[in-house]
Design a protein around this motif. Structure first.
Motif, PDB file in Angstrom:
ATOM      1  N   ASP A 142       0.824  -1.202   0.000  1.00  0.00           N
ATOM      2  CA  ASP A 142       0.000   0.000   0.000  1.00  0.00           C
ATOM      3  C   ASP A 142       0.861   1.257   0.000  1.00  0.00           C
ATOM      4  OD1 ASP A 142      -2.558  -1.444   2.181  1.00  0.00           O
ATOM      5  OD2 ASP A 142      -2.258  -1.578   0.015  1.00  0.00           O
ATOM      6  N   ALA A 143       1.953   1.223   0.766  1.00  0.00           N
ATOM      7  CA  ALA A 143       2.869   2.370   0.792  1.00  0.00           C
ATOM      8  C   ALA A 143       3.482   2.604  -0.580  1.00  0.00           C
ATOM      9  CB  ALA A 143       3.965   2.138   1.836  1.00  0.00           C
ATOM     10  N   GLN A 144       3.815   1.533  -1.266  1.00  0.00           N
ATOM     11  CA  GLN A 144       4.394   1.637  -2.602  1.00  0.00           C
ATOM     12  C   GLN A 144       3.430   2.338  -3.561  1.00  0.00           C
ATOM     13  OE1 GLN A 144       5.135  -2.150  -4.545  1.00  0.00           O
ATOM     14  NE2 GLN A 144       6.997  -1.374  -5.478  1.00  0.00           N
ATOM     15  N   GLN A 145       2.144   1.976  -3.488  1.00  0.00           N
ATOM     16  CA  GLN A 145       1.152   2.607  -4.351  1.00  0.00           C
ATOM     17  C   GLN A 145       0.977   4.091  -4.005  1.00  0.00           C
ATOM     18  OE1 GLN A 145      -0.213   1.200  -7.021  1.00  0.00           O
ATOM     19  NE2 GLN A 145       1.048  -0.591  -6.571  1.00  0.00           N
ATOM     20  N   LEU A 146       0.987   4.413  -2.712  1.00  0.00           N
ATOM     21  CA  LEU A 146       0.833   5.807  -2.299  1.00  0.00           C
ATOM     22  C   LEU A 146       1.996   6.668  -2.789  1.00  0.00           C
ATOM     23  CD1 LEU A 146      -0.385   5.275   1.375  1.00  0.00           C
ATOM     24  CD2 LEU A 146      -1.692   6.354  -0.464  1.00  0.00           C
ATOM     25  N   LEU A 147       3.205   6.139  -2.681  1.00  0.00           N
ATOM     26  CA  LEU A 147       4.374   6.911  -3.098  1.00  0.00           C
ATOM     27  C   LEU A 147       4.450   7.022  -4.612  1.00  0.00           C
ATOM     28  CD1 LEU A 147       6.915   5.527  -0.489  1.00  0.00           C
ATOM     29  CD2 LEU A 147       6.009   7.852  -0.608  1.00  0.00           C
ATOM     30  N   ARG A 148       3.999   5.985  -5.316  1.00  0.00           N
ATOM     31  CA  ARG A 148       3.954   6.084  -6.771  1.00  0.00           C
ATOM     32  C   ARG A 148       2.962   7.153  -7.218  1.00  0.00           C
ATOM     33  NH1 ARG A 148       3.626  -0.343  -8.507  1.00  0.00           N
ATOM     34  NH2 ARG A 148       5.874  -0.807  -8.366  1.00  0.00           N
ATOM     35  N   ALA A 149       1.805   7.206  -6.537  1.00  0.00           N
ATOM     36  CA  ALA A 149       0.765   8.168  -6.910  1.00  0.00           C
ATOM     37  C   ALA A 149       1.123   9.592  -6.512  1.00  0.00           C
ATOM     38  CB  ALA A 149      -0.563   7.771  -6.265  1.00  0.00           C
ATOM     39  N   ALA A 150       2.116   9.752  -5.639  1.00  0.00           N
ATOM     40  CA  ALA A 150       2.462  11.086  -5.161  1.00  0.00           C
ATOM     41  C   ALA A 150       2.943  11.977  -6.290  1.00  0.00           C
ATOM     42  CB  ALA A 150       3.541  10.989  -4.071  1.00  0.00           C
ATOM     43  N   GLY A 151       3.656  11.373  -7.265  1.00  0.00           N
ATOM     44  CA  GLY A 151       4.119  12.126  -8.416  1.00  0.00           C
ATOM     45  C   GLY A 151       5.131  13.190  -8.036  1.00  0.00           C
TER      46      GLY A 151
ATOM     47  N   VAL B 223       9.752  -6.205  -1.458  1.00  0.00           N
ATOM     48  CA  VAL B 223       9.075  -4.910  -1.584  1.00  0.00           C
ATOM     49  C   VAL B 223      10.053  -3.763  -1.306  1.00  0.00           C
ATOM     50  CG1 VAL B 223       7.018  -3.606  -0.948  1.00  0.00           C
ATOM     51  CG2 VAL B 223       7.036  -6.082  -0.704  1.00  0.00           C
ATOM     52  N   MET B 224      10.894  -3.934  -0.291  1.00  0.00           N
ATOM     53  CA  MET B 224      11.864  -2.892   0.017  1.00  0.00           C
ATOM     54  C   MET B 224      12.818  -2.672  -1.154  1.00  0.00           C
ATOM     55  SD  MET B 224      11.310  -1.484   2.918  1.00  0.00           S
ATOM     56  CE  MET B 224      10.764  -1.664   4.622  1.00  0.00           C
ATOM     57  N   SER B 225      13.246  -3.759  -1.806  1.00  0.00           N
ATOM     58  CA  SER B 225      14.135  -3.640  -2.968  1.00  0.00           C
ATOM     59  C   SER B 225      13.445  -2.883  -4.096  1.00  0.00           C
ATOM     60  CB  SER B 225      14.565  -5.029  -3.445  1.00  0.00           C
ATOM     61  OG  SER B 225      15.333  -5.683  -2.457  1.00  0.00           O
ATOM     62  N   GLU B 226      12.153  -3.173  -4.313  1.00  0.00           N
ATOM     63  CA  GLU B 226      11.408  -2.478  -5.358  1.00  0.00           C
ATOM     64  C   GLU B 226      11.282  -0.987  -5.043  1.00  0.00           C
ATOM     65  OE1 GLU B 226       8.578  -6.358  -6.363  1.00  0.00           O
ATOM     66  OE2 GLU B 226       7.675  -4.447  -5.795  1.00  0.00           O
ATOM     67  N   LEU B 227      10.996  -0.655  -3.795  1.00  0.00           N
ATOM     68  CA  LEU B 227      10.883   0.745  -3.398  1.00  0.00           C
ATOM     69  C   LEU B 227      12.190   1.493  -3.651  1.00  0.00           C
ATOM     70  CD1 LEU B 227       8.888   0.343  -0.075  1.00  0.00           C
ATOM     71  CD2 LEU B 227       8.142   1.706  -2.026  1.00  0.00           C
TER      72      LEU B 227
ATOM     73  N   GLU C  52      12.838   2.209  -7.202  1.00  0.00           N
ATOM     74  CA  GLU C  52      11.990   3.275  -7.719  1.00  0.00           C
ATOM     75  C   GLU C  52      12.390   4.657  -7.198  1.00  0.00           C
ATOM     76  OE1 GLU C  52       8.139   0.265  -7.860  1.00  0.00           O
ATOM     77  OE2 GLU C  52       8.003   2.158  -6.752  1.00  0.00           O
ATOM     78  N   GLY C  53      13.505   4.716  -6.477  1.00  0.00           N
ATOM     79  CA  GLY C  53      14.018   5.995  -6.008  1.00  0.00           C
ATOM     80  C   GLY C  53      13.563   6.410  -4.637  1.00  0.00           C
ATOM     81  N   VAL C  54      12.875   5.527  -3.910  1.00  0.00           N
ATOM     82  CA  VAL C  54      12.426   5.839  -2.560  1.00  0.00           C
ATOM     83  C   VAL C  54      13.564   5.584  -1.572  1.00  0.00           C
ATOM     84  CG1 VAL C  54      10.779   5.271  -0.732  1.00  0.00           C
ATOM     85  CG2 VAL C  54      10.038   5.296  -3.128  1.00  0.00           C
ATOM     86  N   PHE C  55      13.804   6.524  -0.684  1.00  0.00           N
ATOM     87  CA  PHE C  55      14.787   6.344   0.378  1.00  0.00           C
ATOM     88  C   PHE C  55      14.095   5.680   1.566  1.00  0.00           C
ATOM     89  CE2 PHE C  55      18.422   8.723  -1.207  1.00  0.00           C
ATOM     90  CZ  PHE C  55      17.837   9.512  -2.192  1.00  0.00           C
ATOM     91  N   VAL C  56      14.584   4.518   1.969  1.00  0.00           N
ATOM     92  CA  VAL C  56      13.991   3.778   3.086  1.00  0.00           C
ATOM     93  C   VAL C  56      14.854   3.982   4.326  1.00  0.00           C
ATOM     94  CG1 VAL C  56      13.277   1.521   3.957  1.00  0.00           C
ATOM     95  CG2 VAL C  56      13.019   2.064   1.517  1.00  0.00           C
ATOM     96  N   LEU C  57      14.237   4.526   5.392  1.00  0.00           N
ATOM     97  CA  LEU C  57      14.890   4.698   6.685  1.00  0.00           C
ATOM     98  C   LEU C  57      14.088   3.922   7.723  1.00  0.00           C
ATOM     99  CD1 LEU C  57      15.740   7.207   4.920  1.00  0.00           C
ATOM    100  CD2 LEU C  57      16.114   8.426   7.059  1.00  0.00           C
ATOM    101  N   ALA C  58      14.722   3.499   8.798  1.00  0.00           N
ATOM    102  CA  ALA C  58      14.022   2.682   9.788  1.00  0.00           C
ATOM    103  C   ALA C  58      14.491   3.017  11.196  1.00  0.00           C
ATOM    104  CB  ALA C  58      14.224   1.194   9.506  1.00  0.00           C
ATOM    105  N   VAL C  59      13.524   2.949  12.129  1.00  0.00           N
ATOM    106  CA  VAL C  59      13.793   3.053  13.569  1.00  0.00           C
ATOM    107  C   VAL C  59      13.161   1.832  14.215  1.00  0.00           C
ATOM    108  CG1 VAL C  59      13.429   4.344  15.688  1.00  0.00           C
ATOM    109  CG2 VAL C  59      13.807   5.562  13.529  1.00  0.00           C
ATOM    110  N   SER C  60      13.947   1.071  14.979  1.00  0.00           N
ATOM    111  CA  SER C  60      13.446  -0.162  15.583  1.00  0.00           C
ATOM    112  C   SER C  60      13.701  -0.170  17.077  1.00  0.00           C
ATOM    113  CB  SER C  60      14.123  -1.382  14.940  1.00  0.00           C
ATOM    114  OG  SER C  60      13.776  -2.572  15.618  1.00  0.00           O
ATOM    115  N   ALA C  61      12.694  -0.624  17.833  1.00  0.00           N
ATOM    116  CA  ALA C  61      12.904  -0.912  19.247  1.00  0.00           C
ATOM    117  C   ALA C  61      13.829  -2.118  19.334  1.00  0.00           C
ATOM    118  CB  ALA C  61      11.577  -1.191  19.940  1.00  0.00           C
TER     119      ALA C  61
END
Length: 496
Positions: free
Chosen positions: A120-129, A151-155, A158-167
């Protein structure tokens, strides 16, 4: 007691309200343009306490940004059995609205279906334009996120920067592979009670990605500079005009055109210790974009050698090495050596590709002064010296009895077998040259093997390379044997 608690609650609420109304720092309010989609784990594996801390952390993290199109857009997608879009990227255009929305977010509970939420996040970011940087900030306890790698590899593709914060209790390897490099600034594993300590570092990492003026120098040497920028165009929508010149002498520079899908360029033939200005102008619709510019100064050229060492010596030889390699600038090296303080001076002249020399015919138990000089194309010369001692001569040690080198059929391997006297044997020294690309320097490699071995395999052996082995005894090294990689069974000789 009740009055005291009510008073404390009032003070806390007043503090929270005043905290929400703190002014946005002017240095960061209008610094950035981009989309940030929060992916918040709201499943049952996250405690209510962790969930509230994640929301408070997000509010503090994002408070510095101006919101809306042309600035920073923020959305929030929750992870549960089914994902839930708490608010989209275009909903909030001011901090008051965003902060109140974060306060109202309720936890979903249920399963941790991260993979479904990522789709779902992938679709939202694609639609952001738009041609702005996009960031997916994943906030998770790290517990059983499922198979998110694809999915992370695909994001990221597609030019999306993936950052993460984990407990703390998350799967670190999975998280490290999920985020965009470098993981040192894009992945934070922290105890939920201490999550505030990463706020500034994470915010700085985000700002580096979504800064409005994204023309920056990412690699700088005395003679080269690599410029990088966020994409504004595509191959079909335009081109870039790049101009750079010396601040002291504008005549020293260049003008070039780059395709619209370019995101970086390397400037070459720069002058060391010189200030430059570079300007990037998107075209042909130049009125729609501001010119991007950056100033930088090339560092002074470090002339070598800066390091001279003696990794090996014997009664009659010394091996000297130097660096760093400067093949393009150095014409030749000269090695001078003499017994210290007043021995006869010997001299060797070597090519610029060489970074070592074996000095032979020396006197045992003697100190030598070795000087390595580099002659540069511009006529400059730099030298560095080192003192080294030869070892005392001892009784002849047993030589290696046999060395065989043969190729392994249908594999890029060479099999090495040998025999030696076992009395007082401590091990073996094996040296060879590895195969390198055509434009690279082939450097010798060395391997120490225990005395119990009698065979090994070598890969990527350079053509015409000599493979040499010496036995090592308690009192020194015995004579070795060398074999040629081209003639493994016909060419063999001993060496001192």
């Amino acid at each position: 007691m009740r009055a005291f608690l009510i008073c404390c609650a009032f003070i806390w609420a007043t503090f929270q309200q005043s905290n929400m109304q703190l002014p946005i720092p002017a240095t960061e309010a209008n610094c950035c343009e981009g989309d940030i989609l929060l992916l918040l784990d709201s499943s049952g594996s996250v405690t209510n306490y962790e969930f509230s801390r994640f929301l408070r952390f997000s509010a503090t993290l994002l408070r510095v940004f101006s919101l809306g199109r042309g600035h920073v857009r923020v959305g929030l997608l929750q992870v549960g059995t089914e994902s839930n879009l708490a608010f989209g990227l275009d909903v909030h255009t001011d901090q008051r609205s965003l902060q109140k929305a974060l306060e109202r977010v309720q936890q979903l509970q249920g399963d941790t279906n991260t993979e479904n939420a990522l789709r779902d996040a992938q679709q939202l970011l694609r639609a952001a334009g738009g041609n702005v940087p996009r960031i997916l900030l994943w906030l998770t306890d790290g517990a059983s996120p499922g198979d998110v790698g694809q999915v992370m590899s695909e994001l990221k593709a597609e030019g999306v920067f993936v950052l993460a914060v984990s407990a703390v209790h998350g799967n670190y390897r999975l998280l490290r592979d999920a985020v965009s490099p470098p993981s040192e600034s894009h992945l934070y594993v922290v105890d939920i009670d201490d999550i505030e300590i990463i706020t500034e570092d994470l915010r700085d990492a985000i700002i580096k990605i979504i800064q409005a003026n994204r023309l920056q120098v990412v690699n700088l040497t005395p003679r080269t500079a690599t410029l990088q920028w966020r994409p504004l165009l595509t191959a079909t929508t335009g081109y870039y005009q790049l101009q750079y010149y010396s601040v002291r002498n504008p005549a020293i520079g260049s003008l070039q055109y780059l395709s619209g899908d370019s995101i970086s360029v390397e400037l070459t033939d720069l002058v060391p210790d010189t200030a430059y200005t570079a300007t990037l102008l998107p075209g042909p619709n130049q009125r729609l974009f501001n010119a991007l510019s950056v100033n930088f100064s090339t560092p002074s050229e470090v002339l070598g050698p800066t390091v001279v060492s003696v990794p090996d010596s014997g009664p009659y030889h010394i091996r000297v090495e130097w660096g760093p390699p400067q093949v393009a600038q150095v014409l030749r090296y000269t090695v001078e050596y003499s017994a210290f303080p007043s021995g006869r001076v010997h001299m060797l002249t070597l090519q610029s590709q060489q970074n070592f020399s074996l000095l032979t015919g020396l006197v045992p138990a003697t100190q030598y002064l070795v000087t390595v000089s580099a002659l540069y194309a511009g006529g400059k010369e730099r030298a560095m010296s080192v003192r080294a001692c030869t070892k005392e001569a001892t009784a002849a040690l047993p030589a290696l009895l046999d060395l065989q080198l043969s190729p392994v059929p249908q594999q890029d391997l060479w099999q090495v077998t040998w025999q030696a006297h076992q009395e007082h044997l401590k091990g073996y020294w094996l040296t060879w040259e590895q195969d390198k690309p055509v434009d690279s320097i082939s450097k010798p490699s060395a391997l120490y093997l225990p005395p119990t071995t009698g065979a090994t395999h070598l890969s990527h052996v350079s053509p015409s390379s000599r493979v040499c082995m010496s036995p090592v005894y308690s009192s020194g090294r015995g004579d070795g044997i060398c074999c040629s990689a081209e003639k493994p069974s016909d060419w063999r000789r001993t060496f001192p």
